[in-house]
Design a protein around this motif. Sequence first.
Motif: not given
Length: 458
Positions: A267-293
């Motif tokens: 749960a605390r691995h950096p790759a998990t933070a990266s993977h889940l952050s993008r998944k949240l952005a894809v679900h709530f923001l855009s199919d292709d969210p910006s790297p900044d988001a």
Amino acid sequence: MMAIDFPELAAIRLGYGLSPNQPPPADAAAVLASVPRAQSMAMPTTMADYRRDFERWQVIRKAQEKADTAPNRAAFQRIRQGMAQKPEIDLMRRIARAAIDPAGFGERLVQFWADHFTVRSKNFVSHVLVSAFVDEAIRPNLSGSFADMLKAATTHPAMLLYLDHNGSTGPNSVFARRRPERRLGLNENLARELVELHTLGVGADYSQTDVRELAELMTGMGFQPTGDRIYRPDRAEPGAEQLLGRSYGGRGTDGMGEIRRMLDDLARHPATASHLSRKLAVHFLSDDPSPDAVAVLETAWRDSDGNLPTIYRALVEHPELEATFRQKARQPFDFIVAAVRALGLDPLRVQRMEQKPRRRDFVNPMRRMGQAWQQPVGPDGWAERADDWISPQGLAARIDWALDLPGRFLDPLPDPRILLKQALGSTVSPALAAAVPRAESEAEGIALILASADFNRR
């Protein structure tokens, strides 16, 4: 692009749309307040419900095996039909919860996390397990750490059954050595989905050896249908296991304690933070969210050690929420809830529908739209991209439903010009605003709104 006031933006993008029965959330605090409201059910489905159903089924099944009589066959059929209705009842309950919540963000998160940790029943006896999984593993952990949710989801019987882990046995375990004729083996399904889908992501730096050793570490974990979850030391692969350079298990350690320690580390691995952050952005923001988001969410994740409320706040307050307006398609469940809200239907009436009308009006239409309730195709859950939902077949099913459903609940039908404002507020496109008043009937005007791109995208 039009400027959108936060209340409308939040209701449409983070919740289940606008409603004439309640105002949209005034600010970010109102949106976030819906999360703790979604953490519990008045009458949750639990493992006790599953055990009760399982025990009743066992009694009836054994009676039928002993005497295959008409009364026993009828009793077995009643049990089977009752269990088969459990997913439908759960759907109506979930629609009502989502429709009645003022902000809806908490219920959207229930849907997101339940899909992230996808489970599916294998037969009618285990239907109720899926509902119990959501009420026991997902809802109570919405406002905690991701580590807590991960541990609850990974060790829940619904997950163990879905990914065939309950029979996984260490090749060198005491249990396997005592029963060589049974050819008991290791099952890597749970380990693979745990790293590929639930935590690190497919592209992370792990190997097949990591997956296998993780599977071996978890061999002792299981449950009995008539009892609580257990750790079975005799099934566990002996010795320590290595995962991503760290050692777990081995002589003198606590089996479940080591599994939980491993889950904390994942749960605390950096790759998990990266993977889940993008998944949240894809679900709530855009199919292709910006790297900044994605980076903003990832920073919030790492700085808070996976504290979910902190991550939610970063999402709710991100400017891309407005910049990517209507770049996401509403999935069928979202679409139906948004329509129930926009039409001002009574959620409790919806929840209490009898079997025949609920199948006609909600269960079967959702299936035709491409989202059979509690039946995702695979462990990666439902598709996210708009093209997967706004297809000719799926859109035709939405149009049919939009033409039929309102007249069964509302007499007289609402004026479409009023519904247009109720459903979309100030976000109505000029084309739809011009088309609705020209509809030939109320029914066609309502269907035009509910089938529009304005309404089907968020």
